[in-house]
Write an enzyme that holds these catalytic residues in place. Structure first.
Site, PDB file in Angstrom:
ATOM      1  N   GLY A 156     -29.033  38.705  27.518  1.00 41.51           N
ATOM      2  CA  GLY A 156     -27.718  39.345  27.493  1.00 41.51           C
ATOM      3  C   GLY A 156     -26.976  39.209  28.815  1.00 41.51           C
ATOM      4  O   GLY A 156     -25.756  39.015  28.851  1.00 41.51           O
ATOM      5  N   GLU A 182     -10.672  13.224  33.425  1.00 43.53           N
ATOM      6  CA  GLU A 182     -11.000  11.916  34.025  1.00 43.53           C
ATOM      7  C   GLU A 182     -11.798  11.057  33.047  1.00 43.53           C
ATOM      8  O   GLU A 182     -12.747  10.373  33.419  1.00 43.53           O
ATOM      9  CB  GLU A 182     -11.693  12.082  35.375  1.00 43.53           C
ATOM     10  CG  GLU A 182     -10.754  12.718  36.398  1.00 43.53           C
ATOM     11  CD  GLU A 182     -11.222  12.650  37.823  1.00 43.53           C
ATOM     12  OE1 GLU A 182     -11.863  11.664  38.206  1.00 43.53           O
ATOM     13  OE2 GLU A 182     -10.944  13.604  38.552  1.00 43.53           O
ATOM     14  N   SER A 199     -16.075  12.301  27.339  1.00 44.31           N
ATOM     15  CA  SER A 199     -17.385  11.633  27.170  1.00 44.31           C
ATOM     16  C   SER A 199     -17.295  10.436  26.232  1.00 44.31           C
ATOM     17  O   SER A 199     -17.920   9.395  26.474  1.00 44.31           O
ATOM     18  CB  SER A 199     -18.409  12.640  26.640  1.00 44.31           C
ATOM     19  OG  SER A 199     -18.628  13.626  27.619  1.00 44.31           O
TER      20      SER A 199
HETATM   21  C1  LIG Z   1      -8.922  21.487  33.465  1.00 42.25           C
HETATM   22  C2  LIG Z   1      -8.241  20.164  33.331  1.00 42.25           C
HETATM   23  C3  LIG Z   1      -7.714  19.537  34.460  1.00 42.25           C
HETATM   24  C4  LIG Z   1      -7.028  18.321  34.327  1.00 42.25           C
HETATM   25  N1  LIG Z   1      -6.463  17.754  35.447  1.00 42.25           N
HETATM   26  C5  LIG Z   1      -5.726  16.617  35.318  1.00 42.25           C
HETATM   27  C6  LIG Z   1      -5.029  16.063  36.443  1.00 42.25           C
HETATM   28  O1  LIG Z   1      -5.098  16.586  37.560  1.00 42.25           O
HETATM   29  N2  LIG Z   1      -4.268  14.958  36.252  1.00 42.25           N
HETATM   30  C7  LIG Z   1      -4.153  14.356  35.032  1.00 42.25           C
HETATM   31  O2  LIG Z   1      -3.451  13.353  34.924  1.00 42.25           O
HETATM   32  N3  LIG Z   1      -4.810  14.853  33.943  1.00 42.25           N
HETATM   33  C8  LIG Z   1      -5.580  15.965  34.054  1.00 42.25           C
HETATM   34  N4  LIG Z   1      -6.235  16.492  32.967  1.00 42.25           N
HETATM   35  C9  LIG Z   1      -6.035  15.866  31.669  1.00 42.25           C
HETATM   36  C10 LIG Z   1      -7.271  15.153  31.150  1.00 42.25           C
HETATM   37  O3  LIG Z   1      -7.481  13.962  31.850  1.00 42.25           O
HETATM   38  C11 LIG Z   1      -7.061  14.952  29.649  1.00 42.25           C
HETATM   39  O4  LIG Z   1      -7.181  16.230  29.034  1.00 42.25           O
HETATM   40  C12 LIG Z   1      -8.064  13.989  29.046  1.00 42.25           C
HETATM   41  O5  LIG Z   1      -7.786  12.671  29.447  1.00 42.25           O
HETATM   42  C13 LIG Z   1      -8.061  14.041  27.503  1.00 42.25           C
HETATM   43  O6  LIG Z   1      -6.759  13.904  27.038  1.00 42.25           O
HETATM   44  P1  LIG Z   1      -6.197  14.934  25.943  1.00 42.25           P
HETATM   45  O7  LIG Z   1      -6.395  16.312  26.476  1.00 42.25           O
HETATM   46  O8  LIG Z   1      -4.814  14.522  25.614  1.00 42.25           O
HETATM   47  O9  LIG Z   1      -7.141  14.754  24.715  1.00 42.25           O
HETATM   48  P2  LIG Z   1      -7.060  13.582  23.626  1.00 42.25           P
HETATM   49  O10 LIG Z   1      -6.745  12.288  24.276  1.00 42.25           O
HETATM   50  O11 LIG Z   1      -6.206  14.059  22.510  1.00 42.25           O
HETATM   51  O12 LIG Z   1      -8.579  13.532  23.170  1.00 42.25           O
HETATM   52  C14 LIG Z   1      -9.142  14.578  22.377  1.00 42.25           C
HETATM   53  C15 LIG Z   1     -10.588  14.259  22.143  1.00 42.25           C
HETATM   54  O13 LIG Z   1     -10.697  13.063  21.407  1.00 42.25           O
HETATM   55  C16 LIG Z   1     -11.948  12.472  21.684  1.00 42.25           C
HETATM   56  N5  LIG Z   1     -11.748  11.049  21.971  1.00 42.25           N
HETATM   57  C17 LIG Z   1     -10.978  10.505  22.916  1.00 42.25           C
HETATM   58  N6  LIG Z   1     -11.050   9.168  22.885  1.00 42.25           N
HETATM   59  C18 LIG Z   1     -11.892   8.861  21.876  1.00 42.25           C
HETATM   60  C19 LIG Z   1     -12.383   7.649  21.324  1.00 42.25           C
HETATM   61  N7  LIG Z   1     -11.994   6.459  21.824  1.00 42.25           N
HETATM   62  N8  LIG Z   1     -13.239   7.711  20.277  1.00 42.25           N
HETATM   63  C20 LIG Z   1     -13.604   8.898  19.744  1.00 42.25           C
HETATM   64  N9  LIG Z   1     -13.181  10.082  20.234  1.00 42.25           N
HETATM   65  C21 LIG Z   1     -12.341  10.060  21.281  1.00 42.25           C
HETATM   66  C22 LIG Z   1     -12.561  13.203  22.876  1.00 42.25           C
HETATM   67  O14 LIG Z   1     -13.575  14.084  22.424  1.00 42.25           O
HETATM   68  C23 LIG Z   1     -11.390  13.986  23.417  1.00 42.25           C
HETATM   69  O15 LIG Z   1     -11.797  15.175  24.067  1.00 42.25           O
HETATM   70  C24 LIG Z   1      -6.938  17.700  33.075  1.00 42.25           C
HETATM   71  C25 LIG Z   1      -7.504  18.325  31.952  1.00 42.25           C
HETATM   72  C26 LIG Z   1      -8.138  19.526  32.063  1.00 42.25           C
HETATM   73  C27 LIG Z   1      -8.726  20.168  30.826  1.00 42.25           C
END
Ligand SMILES: Cc1cc2nc3c(=O)[nH]c(=O)nc-3n(C[C@H](O)[C@H](O)[C@H](O)COP(=O)(O)OP(=O)(O)OC[C@H]3O[C@@H](n4cnc5c(N)ncnc54)[C@H](O)[C@@H]3O)c2cc1C
Length: 390
Positions: A349, A372, A375
Site C-alpha cells: 500500500g 524523443e 518505443s
Molecule cells: C512529457 C513530454 C515532454 C515532451 N517534450 C517535448 C519537447 O520538448 N519537444 C518536442 O518537440 N516534443 C516533446 N514531446 C512530444 C513527444 O516527442 C511526442 O509526444 C512523441 O513524439 C509522440 O507523439 P504524439 O504524442 O503525437 O503521439 P503519436 O505520434 O500520435 O503516437 C501515439 C502512439 O502511437 C504509437 N506509435 C507511434 N508510431 C508507431 C508505429 N510506427 N507503429 C506502431 N505504433 C506507433 C506509439 O505507441 C505512440 O505512443 C514531449 C512529450 C511529452 C509527453
C-alpha cells in the site's frame, strides 16, 4: 547500495569517473532527498537551472568551440541526477536538448549568443519539434516558415513563421526555442529548416500550458506571422530534419540514461523495503519470490546500463549510433518501467501513497517511453537498420 560500481567499466575514462562521483556528492548536498513534489514547478525548474549552472554542471550540456559533445559525460550526469531528483535531471536535459542544435551546427555568432548563457544557467532552452498533428510522424509537420519579401524582391532578410508546436518542455519559461518549420525546399522531411526564436518575439505566444502526471513545465506554442532574421536559421535551408535527428541521436541515449537512474533508485528502494519489512515471522527479503523479483530488477538495471554506455562510448568514438541509441532507449525506458513497478509492488500500500519515492518514480518514468521517439518508433528504427545493414 553502491550506485557507482559501474564506473570501473572500460567504457569510461578517469575524467568520467571523477565527474560522476563529484556530481553524486553535489546532489546529496544540494538536492532534496526523498520524494520531491515540486509544486511550484516553474520556479523550481528555474532555480535548479541556476544551481546546476553555478555548480558548473551545465558546461557538459553544451559543446564549446571546437569541442565535441561528450556523450558519456551527459549520460552519467543524467543517470546521477535522475537517481536523486527527476526535475533536476529534466532541468539539465532541457539545457542540452534545447541548445543541442546550436552546439552541433550553429554558426560562431549563434554559439556566442546562446551557449555561454545556457551553460551558466542564465538562459533556459527549449526544443520545439512536435505538433498536434505531427508527433511520431515528424515529416507531417505543418508549421511553416516563408521568406519575407518585404525587402523588395531581393529574397528578404527575414523568415515568417506560422503554425503550432505542442508538448514543448520548458514551454512558458524558456528564453529561446529551437523551432523546426517547413520551408519547402523538397517534399517531406527534406523541406524542413531549424530556427532560433527568442521568447518575446512578436507573433510568438504560449497558447496553452499543459499539466502532466509528473509535473514539468510544458506548453503548446503558437506562431502567427512571427518574423525572425535569416541569421536565426541553424544549418542550411532544408537541413532542419538532419539538425533534429543529429540532436536526438545524442539526447535519445541520454533519455535512456535518465531511465537507468530512475531504475537504480527504484532497485535501491526495493532492496531497503525488502530488508526492513517484517512478514511471516521473517522479512520480505527472506521470501524466495522476493529474491526472484530483486534478481529480475537487477538484471534489467545492468543490461540497460550496458546498452546505454555502449551507445555513448560508440558515439564518443565518432561512430553513427542510430541503432545503438534506439536499442538503449527502448530497453532502458521499458525496463525502468518494469523495475519501478516491481518496487511499487514490494512496498504494498505504501507504494501508491502520494509522497513515497516509488510512487513519484512511477509517475516520472511514464513519459520517457513516449518522448524523443515512442518505443514503437525505436523498434522500427532497429528493425529497419537490421534489415539494411545486417
Ligand atoms: C512529457 C513530454 C515532454 C515532451 N517534450 C517535448 C519537447 O520538448 N519537444 C518536442 O518537440 N516534443 C516533446 N514531446 C512530444 C513527444 O516527442 C511526442 O509526444 C512523441 O513524439 C509522440 O507523439 P504524439 O504524442 O503525437 O503521439 P503519436 O505520434 O500520435 O503516437 C501515439 C502512439 O502511437 C504509437 N506509435 C507511434 N508510431 C508507431 C508505429 N510506427 N507503429 C506502431 N505504433 C506507433 C506509439 O505507441 C505512440 O505512443 C514531449 C512529450 C511529452 C509527453
Amino acid at each position: 547500495m553502491n550506485h557507482l560500481k559501474h564506473l570501473d567499466w572500460p567504457f569510461f575514462e578517469d575524467k568520467h569517473r571523477a565527474l560522476a562521483s563529484e556530481l553524486d556528492g553535489w546532489c546529496a548536498r544540494n538536492l532534496a532527498h526523498g520524494a520531491v513534489d515540486h509544486e511550484e514547478v516553474d520556479a523550481s525548474c528555474k532555480a535548479l537551472v541556476k544551481a546546476l549552472g553555478a555548480g558548473g554542471w551545465l558546461t557538459h550540456a553544451v559543446a564549446g568551440e571546437g569541442q565535441a559533445i561528450d556523450t558519456r559525460a551527459i549520460c552519467l550526469l543524467r543517470e546521477t541526477l535522475a537517481r536523486h531528483d527527476g526535475l533536476a535531471d529534466f532541468a539539465f536535459a532541457m539545457q542540452g536538448l534545447g541548445s543541442g542544435a546550436i552546439s552541433l551546427m550553429g554558426t560562431p555568432a549563434q554559439r556566442e549568443a546562446y551557449l555561454p548563457r545556457v551553460s551558466r544557467g542564465e538562459a533556459l532552452a527549449a526544443f520545439a519539434l512536435s505538433e498536434p498533428e505531427a508527433g511520431s510522424d515528424v515529416a507531417a509537420m505543418h508549421c511553416a516558415a516563408r521568406l519575407d519579401d518585404r525587402g523588395g524582391g531581393q529574397g528578404g532578410d527575414h523568415y515568417v513563421l506560422d503554425g503550432e508546436k505542442t508538448w514543448i518542455s520548458n514551454g512558458g519559461i524558456a528564453d529561446f526555442y529551437v523551432v523546426f518549420a517547413r520551408t519547402g525546399e523538397a517534399p517531406g522531411s527534406r523541406g524542413i529548416s531549424a530556427f532560433i526564436v527568442d521568447a518575446g518575439t512578436p507573433g510568438f505566444e504560449i497558447a496553452e500550458r499543459i499539466d502532466v502526471i509528473a509535473p514539468h513545465p510544458l506548453a503548446r506554442l503558437r506562431f502567427t506571422g512571427c518574423r525572425v532574421p535569416k541569421t536565426a536559421m541553424i544549418g542550411a535551408p532544408g537541413e532542419g530534419f538532419k539538425v533534429a535527428m543529429r540532436t536526438l541521436d545524442v539526447f535519445r541515449t541520454s533519455v535512456a540514461a535518465a531511465s537507468l537512474g530512475f531504475a537504480r533508485r527504484a532497485l535501491g528502494e526495493g532492496l531497503n523495503q525488502a530488508r526492513e519489512r517484517a512478514m511471516f515471522g521473517a522479512t520480505l527479503a527472506d521470501l524466495p519470490l522476493t529474491q526472484a523479483k530483486l534478481a529480475d530488477m537487477a538484471c534489467t538495471v545492468d543490461s540497460s546500463a550496458l546498452l546505454v554506455y555502449r551507445a555513448a562510448w560508440e558515439r564518443d568514438q565518432g561512430r553513427t549510433i542510430t541503432r545503438e541509441a534506439a536499442m538503449a532507449k527502448l530497453m532502458a525506458t521499458e525496463g525502468a518501467q518494469r523495475v519501478i513497478d516491481a518496487a511499487v509492488q514490494l512496498h504494498g500500500g505504501r507504494g501508491v501513497r502520494r509522497g513515497e519515492i516509488v510512487e513519484s518514480l512511477y509517475r516520472e518514468i511514464r513519459a520517457l517511453r513516449i518522448y524523443e521517439g515512442a518505443s514503437e518508433v525505436q523498434q522500427l528504427i532497429i528493425g529497419r537498420d537490421l534489415l539494411k545493414n545486417g
